[in-house]
Write a protein that holds these residues in place. Structure first.
Motif, short mmCIF file in Angstrom:
data_model
loop_
_atom_site.label_atom_id
_atom_site.label_comp_id
_atom_site.label_asym_id
_atom_site.label_seq_id
_atom_site.Cartn_x
_atom_site.Cartn_y
_atom_site.Cartn_z
N UNK A 66 0.80 -1.24 0.00
CA UNK A 66 0.00 0.00 0.00
C UNK A 66 0.83 1.28 0.00
N UNK A 67 2.11 1.16 -0.35
CA UNK A 67 2.93 2.37 -0.47
C UNK A 67 2.32 3.29 -1.51
N UNK A 68 2.28 4.58 -1.22
CA UNK A 68 1.77 5.59 -2.16
C UNK A 68 0.30 5.40 -2.54
N UNK A 69 -0.45 4.72 -1.69
CA UNK A 69 -1.88 4.58 -1.96
C UNK A 69 -2.69 5.28 -0.88
N UNK A 70 -3.96 5.54 -1.21
CA UNK A 70 -4.83 6.19 -0.22
C UNK A 70 -5.61 5.12 0.51
N UNK A 71 -4.96 4.54 1.52
CA UNK A 71 -5.55 3.39 2.20
C UNK A 71 -6.64 3.77 3.21
N UNK A 72 -7.77 3.08 3.07
CA UNK A 72 -8.81 3.16 4.10
C UNK A 72 -8.98 1.75 4.65
N UNK A 73 -8.77 1.59 5.94
CA UNK A 73 -9.01 0.29 6.58
C UNK A 73 -10.43 0.31 7.13
N UNK A 74 -11.22 -0.65 6.68
CA UNK A 74 -12.58 -0.80 7.21
C UNK A 74 -12.58 -2.03 8.10
N UNK A 75 -12.76 -1.80 9.40
CA UNK A 75 -12.71 -2.92 10.35
C UNK A 75 -14.12 -3.29 10.78
N UNK A 106 2.04 4.28 7.32
CA UNK A 106 1.38 4.68 6.08
C UNK A 106 0.34 5.74 6.44
N UNK A 107 0.04 6.67 5.54
CA UNK A 107 -1.01 7.64 5.82
C UNK A 107 -2.38 7.01 5.61
N UNK A 108 -2.90 6.36 6.62
CA UNK A 108 -4.16 5.64 6.42
C UNK A 108 -5.31 6.27 7.20
N UNK A 109 -6.51 5.89 6.85
CA UNK A 109 -7.70 6.30 7.61
C UNK A 109 -8.44 5.03 8.05
N UNK A 110 -9.20 5.19 9.14
CA UNK A 110 -9.93 4.05 9.69
C UNK A 110 -11.42 4.30 9.68
#
Ligand code: IMP
Ligand code: MG
Length: 195
Positions: A47-56, A74-78
């Motif tokens: 996930x390098x350089x991607x706009x990761x959203x983790x949905x738990x 990583x610059x992620x959101x939850x």
């Protein structure tokens, strides 16, 4: 990603304070910690350089999620979803989404996180819901996989451990909403499930 298979004959001694309820430990605290780090390392690469959203998925992922994200640089959101299966105790049948997303995931790279992939019904229902929101990509990550119980043709992209057909608790997983706080993954004594 590589798999880590837990042998059917594995039965480790529980810590003294849990011996009243727990029959045996299937995966030790240190083994989980090591594996979570390995999963995080793989995710960082993917996930390098991607706009990761983790949905738990609530509530079983909370411990896994908390440990996993602290290894991710990583610059992620939850965000969180909840699904409940109708049926009771250790038997599930249909799946209903009981909490929807707050974030917009259209065009984003989404990683769906669950505690355990059992029959596959929960993951299938949530994947369908998320796909309808048009993410750029959608992958799945589960701490545990119990392939023996699958009724839906589905597999996860990232898997912590493949386990035998036991009903397990601990590290976020519950029995009747209890035992989520055990630091290991274990199997309860028969009399607890029969109560
Ligand atoms: P599935 O829909 O049958 O794949 O089940 C997934 C959900 O059932 C998980 O998110 C868990 O909440 C629950 N579940 C399945 N197997 C176990 C288990 O061995 N211990 C605790 N919860 C389980
Ligand atoms: Mg659950």
């Amino acid at each position: 990603m590589n798999v880590c298979v837990i042998d059917e004959k594995r039965r480790l001694k529980p810590p003294v304070r849990w011996r009243k309820d727990v029959d045996f430990v299937l995966i030790r605290q240190q083994e989980i910690a090591k594996r979570v780090k390995e999963i995080a390392a793989t995710l960082e690469k993917d996930y390098q350089d991607k706009e990761l959203v983790i949905v738990a998925l609530l509530s079983g992922t909370v411990v896994f999620l908390a440990d996993l994200v602290r290894h991710l640089e990583l610059p992620l959101r939850l965000d969180f979803m909840a699904a409940s299966s109708y049926g009771c105790g250790t038997v599930s049948k249909g799946v209903k989404i009981t909490k929807e997303l707050k974030l917009e995931i259209q065009g984003k790279d989404v990683l769906l996180l669950d505690d355990i992939l059992d029959t596959g019904r929960t993951l299938k229902a949530t994947i369908e819901r998320l796909e309808g929101l048009n993410p750029k990509s959608l992958k799945t990550c589960v701490l545990l996989d119990k392939p023996a119980r699958r009724v839906v043709d589905i597999s996860a992209d990232y898997i912590g451990f493949m386990i035998p057909d036991y009903f397990v608790v601990g590290y976020g997983l519950d029995y009747a909403e209890k035992y989520r706080n055990l630091p290991f993954i274990g199997v309860l004594k028969k009399e607890i499930y029969e109560k």
